[in-house]
Design an enzyme around this catalytic site. Structure first.
Site, mmCIF file in Angstrom:
data_model
loop_
_atom_site.group_PDB
_atom_site.id
_atom_site.type_symbol
_atom_site.label_atom_id
_atom_site.label_comp_id
_atom_site.label_asym_id
_atom_site.label_seq_id
_atom_site.Cartn_x
_atom_site.Cartn_y
_atom_site.Cartn_z
ATOM 1 N N LYS A 522 3.275 5.187 -5.288
ATOM 2 C CA LYS A 522 3.309 4.091 -6.256
ATOM 3 C C LYS A 522 3.398 2.742 -5.537
ATOM 4 O O LYS A 522 2.830 1.750 -5.970
ATOM 5 C CB LYS A 522 4.530 4.268 -7.176
ATOM 6 C CG LYS A 522 4.584 3.279 -8.332
ATOM 7 C CD LYS A 522 5.878 3.427 -9.120
ATOM 8 C CE LYS A 522 7.012 2.710 -8.424
ATOM 9 N NZ LYS A 522 8.227 2.632 -9.241
ATOM 10 N N ASP A 523 4.070 2.750 -4.400
ATOM 11 C CA ASP A 523 4.317 1.517 -3.655
ATOM 12 C C ASP A 523 3.115 1.074 -2.836
ATOM 13 O O ASP A 523 2.810 -0.115 -2.766
ATOM 14 C CB ASP A 523 5.522 1.736 -2.722
ATOM 15 C CG ASP A 523 5.903 0.480 -1.960
ATOM 16 O OD1 ASP A 523 6.106 -0.559 -2.615
ATOM 17 O OD2 ASP A 523 5.990 0.537 -0.722
#
Length: 858
Positions: A522-523
């Protein structure tokens, strides 16, 4: 292209049988089911045709009801759509059962029986056999079951699936018909949100019905084939457990729930023992064993049905009595029935009185607050400055005195501080009832600095624990790209710390480090997440070897490719010499638990795959699996470019609104799928950093866009071709198991994507261009993945897996059309309150079906 043998078997044993058995639904004695089953094929065909023509969900559903005018009212139409959803849910269960029943016949190509073949090959090779035995003496696979909400089959449905598997294997039509009737009457969803204890009870089904038997069978196979003593090889298969212990972001986990789950796990294990013991008692009716039998009868029965508040660890007592029975059988009764005693003995040696290690996990920010509270309340006793949290990192480390105190938390403390203090004290009690293996690990999420680990150790010493009896492993969890970059420096600081060094020595100089794939994806996007973790493993291994620390990596990766999963065993088999791989530990989450470990056959296959991967990466390491400096530089650049592409998308002002408006993200927070909230800080407006990775990935997978599993990869590969590095990338794909698996898992994620379903969005006034951007990257990634792999279609090298995915996608296509239809209706603001509730429920029900069918949905 010619169909492979396994593909042909899959067609006959799975796809054809599914069509045949599916017709049994029409014969069920439920009138509404029959009507639904008759209409569903027409609706499915309408959906398929409409998606191919890029029609909107409204147009597809309207065209169906235009042909079926008997459903004239809104109420009748919604009712039929609900019935379609329920019917498809049960078709998914049938497909699961048929596929699992055919698992051994279909085979998995090169992956088939690899462990058995390796051990058989060692029979005539003394040197190889010695190496394998030596490796197994200090090697283990730990599977850690988590409660992440990505699979929704309740226990009764799991039981039906397993019974269906057995009935389908023997073509027992009568039993299949009865089980389908049972399935038709069995609810698929919870009326109430599950508690952490409910989640634990649900996952305990797998412990009791699958792992208890399979772990013992595999251990027995290895012991017998290699002719080694169980005690010599120790425990090869370990189990871990998070429900009830994982409190990170879950305010519903409490000291009381942790205590209940620990007791539940112990009780379930003793009931397994008691069932086996009854067989032992029925067969061994000879003289000389009476006293030992009575001892065991009392032990097993009382702990199964009359558990006490503070039980003791009875492992040694049980083993002593079983060994005594075995000695009597061998000495006086010609070893009659000794094998069933050996079986139970092996299980007790494997599971003790704990069954599975209950991990405790909490966010570093919560732990810092608990430390600060005790400092503020007891500054003189602790000797730590009141402004401890404001100190720089070096001063924080100096400020901790590691005094042994027994401090209490007052009523004025924050609930999470009370919980932290309470669970630290509770761990002593859990260890007393099941040995330290019952609960020995405290995982620090969002670990950013050495003081996070040192501060937690100090909390234990302020809570009545003594340094020389601190039987706890402190496990930092590094997830974000930045945290992974700093991880080696953090561990070097810890290894250099006098106090922590002494603690590690008492723990056998073994350090477990958890690396999380979910938040890193996600990052930083797919390629950067995987490469950051791989690179961190190289750096952490180097530091640990420098300080003579036995490093164990615990990977939060047992889900879909977008969360680090996919062909997991291939990653472990391809670890180069620069990466510690003496132990394999990974989380098994959501539908991965039921898809890979839901039946005896699939569990045995997947555990043996991981055992083989660990052995082969050490004994038969490929030269190409240790990356050269040039290869690392290439992947570095590809990851950087992919990261930039992903960050451009993430920072787009439409990124979160698109996900909230066009996907069922909002619905995830309202359905009873988990005790854990969908996002941290649930009281405030949604921010990406607060959104849980599981919700992030699930939302994209429901859209059938699977952005976390591929976005940015195509752009990076295109750059490599334009900059004369294409041959180097091709060589990487051929020689490096890590890179090949990375690419192949990306293809799996893309195979589960279908942009045709949302093609209508390109005309949207707000999100049209955003959708086109997503689709363009999908197209370019597909083009370059096919070019790199030398194939004409995604997953061509895994034909059985590909066929399984496509069949499942076909089953749930109507669910997705219904879901998008309902989302658009809710976004229109033309519904009254009752209608809004109906459409919200419809979305929720489709989420269940799509995820259950997906088996690693993204």
């Amino acid at each position: 292209m010619k169909q492979s043998k396994n593909e042909a078997v899959f067609q006959d044993e799975v796809l054809t049988r599914f069509e045949l058995f599916k017709s049994l639904f029409l014969t069920l004695p439920f009138q509404r089911v029959k009507d639904t089953g008759t209409l569903l094929p027409f609706f499915a065909k309408q959906c398929e045709k409409g998606v191919d023509q890029h029609l909107t969900p409204d147009e597809i559903i309207k065209s169906f009801f235009d042909q079926h005018e008997e459903f004239s009212s809104e109420e009748q139409r919604i009712d039929l759509l609900f019935r379609f959803v329920q019917y498809i849910e049960r078709q998914v269960v049938l497909f699961d059962a048929i596929e699992d029943s055919s698992f051994q016949m279909v085979g998995r190509g090169d992956d088939e029986n690899v462990l058995g073949a390796l051990i058989k090959n060692a029979e005539g090779n003394g040197d190889m056999r010695r190496k394998i035995v030596s490796k197994l003496k200090d090697f283990s696979v730990r599977l850690v079951l988590t409660a992440h909400p990505t699979q929704f089959y309740p226990g009764p449905v799991l039981g039906i699936i397993n019974d269906l598997i057995d009935a389908i294997k023997t073509n027992d039509i009568h039993s299949i018909h009865l089980l389908l009737q049972q399935l038709g009457k069995t609810p698929f969803i919870n009326k109430n949100k599950p508690t952490p204890v409910d989640e634990a009870a649900s996952l305990a089904w797998f412990l009791e019905n699958v792992f208890y038997k399979v772990a013992s069978e595999i251990q027995s196979f290895i012991d017998d084939e290699l002719d080694v003593d169980t005690e010599e090889v120790k425990q090869l298969i370990e189990l871990g457990f998070w429900p009830g212990g994982d409190r990170d972001g879950n305010p519903n986990v409490s000291v009381e729930s942790t205590k209940k789950v620990a007791a539940l796990l112990r009780t379930i294990l003793f009931r397994c023992y008691y069932r086996d013991f009854r067989i032992v008692r029925r067969r061994i009716t000879f003289r000389g064993v009476e006293e030992y039998m009575e001892n065991l009868q009392t032990l097993f029965y009382e702990n199964s049905f009359n558990p006490v508040e503070h039980p003791e660890d009875e492992t040694d007592n049980i083993i002593t009595n079983l060994k005594a029975i075995k000695n009597v059988l061998e000495e006086y009764h010609n070893g009659l029935f000794v094998e069933i005693v050996d079986d139970l003995l092996r299980k007790v040696m494997t599971f003790g009185c704990f069954f599975t290690t209950l991990d405790i996990r909490q966010d570093s920010r919560i732990l810092r607050d608990a430390t600060d509270y005790l400092i503020q309340q007891n500054q003189e006793a602790t000797g730590v400055p009141l402004n401890y949290l404001e100190l720089n990192e070096a001063d924080k480390q100096k400020a901790l005195k590691f005094k042994e105190l027994d401090l209490s938390v007052g009523d004025d403390a924050d609930p999470l501080t009370k919980d932290t203090s309470g669970v630290i004290k509770l761990l002593k009690e859990i260890q007393r009832s099941g040995s330290e293996r019952a609960a020995q690990r405290f995982i620090i999420s969002n670990c950013q600095q050495a003081s996070d680990i040192l501060g937690l150790r100090q909390l234990f010493l302020w809570s009545g624990w003594k340094k020389d009896a601190l039987t706890i492993d402190f496990v930092p969890l590094f997830e974000t790209v930045d945290d992974l970059t700093r991880a080696a420096d953090v561990m070097k600081t810890l290894y250099s710390n006098k106090e922590y060094k002494a603690h590690l020595k008492r723990r056998g100089n073994k350090q477990t480090i958890m690396l999380g794939y979910s938040d890193s994806t996600k990052d930083g996007g797919y390629l950067m997440a995987n490469w950051s973790i791989y690179r961190a493993k190289i750096e952490l291994t180097a530091i640990s070897r420098e300080y003579d620390v036995d490093l164990v990596f615990f990977d939060g990766r047992g889900g879909p490719p977008a969360r680090g999963g996919g062909k997991t065993q291939r990653f472990y088999a391809s670890m180069g010499k620069e990466i510690a791989n003496d132990h394999i530990q990974l989380t098994i989450q959501g539908q991965t638990i039921s898809s890979q470990y839901g039946s005896l056959d699939t569990a045995r296959f997947n555990i043996e795959q991981l055992l083989h991967a660990g052995i082969i990466s050490d004994l038969k390491q490929r030269v190409g699996d240790t990356l050269t400096k040039h290869q690392q530089e290439i992947i570095d650049k590809l990851a950087e470019l992919s990261h930039h592409k992903f960050m451009d998308l993430r920072t787009n002002k439409l990124f979160l609104p698109y996900l909230e408006t066009m996907s069922p993200l909002k619905a995830l927070s309202s359905i009873n799928i988990s005790s854990r909230p969908v996002k941290r800080n649930s009281g405030r407006e949604l921010r990406l950093e607060d959104l849980r990775a599981i919700s992030f990935v699930t939302s994209w997978s429901q859209l059938k866009q699977n952005i976390p599993g591929f976005y940015g990869v195509g752009t990076a590969l295109q750059w490599a071709e334009k900059n004369n590095l294409w041959k180097d990338v091709q060589q990487l794909y051929v020689s490096s198991g890590f890179f090949q698996t990375l690419i192949d898992n990306c293809m799996m994620s893309m195979t589960k994507s279908n942009f045709d379903i949302t093609a209508y969005m390109k005309e949207d006034k707000v999100y049209g261009e955003f959708w086109k951007n997503l689709h363009a990257e999908y197209q370019i990634t597909k083009e370059y993945l096919l070019k790199l792999s030398g194939t004409s279609k995604l997953m061509e090298n895994y034909p059985v897996d590909r066929e399984s995915i496509l069949a499942r996608e076909g089953i749930v296509l109507p669910l997705l059309v219904i879901q998008h239809y309902a989302i658009r209706a809710l976004n229109s603001d033309k519904l009254d309150e009752a209608q809004r509730e109906d459409y919200s429920k419809l979305i929720a029900r489709t989420i269940f079906g799509v995820i259950n069918a997906g088996r690693n949905v993204a």
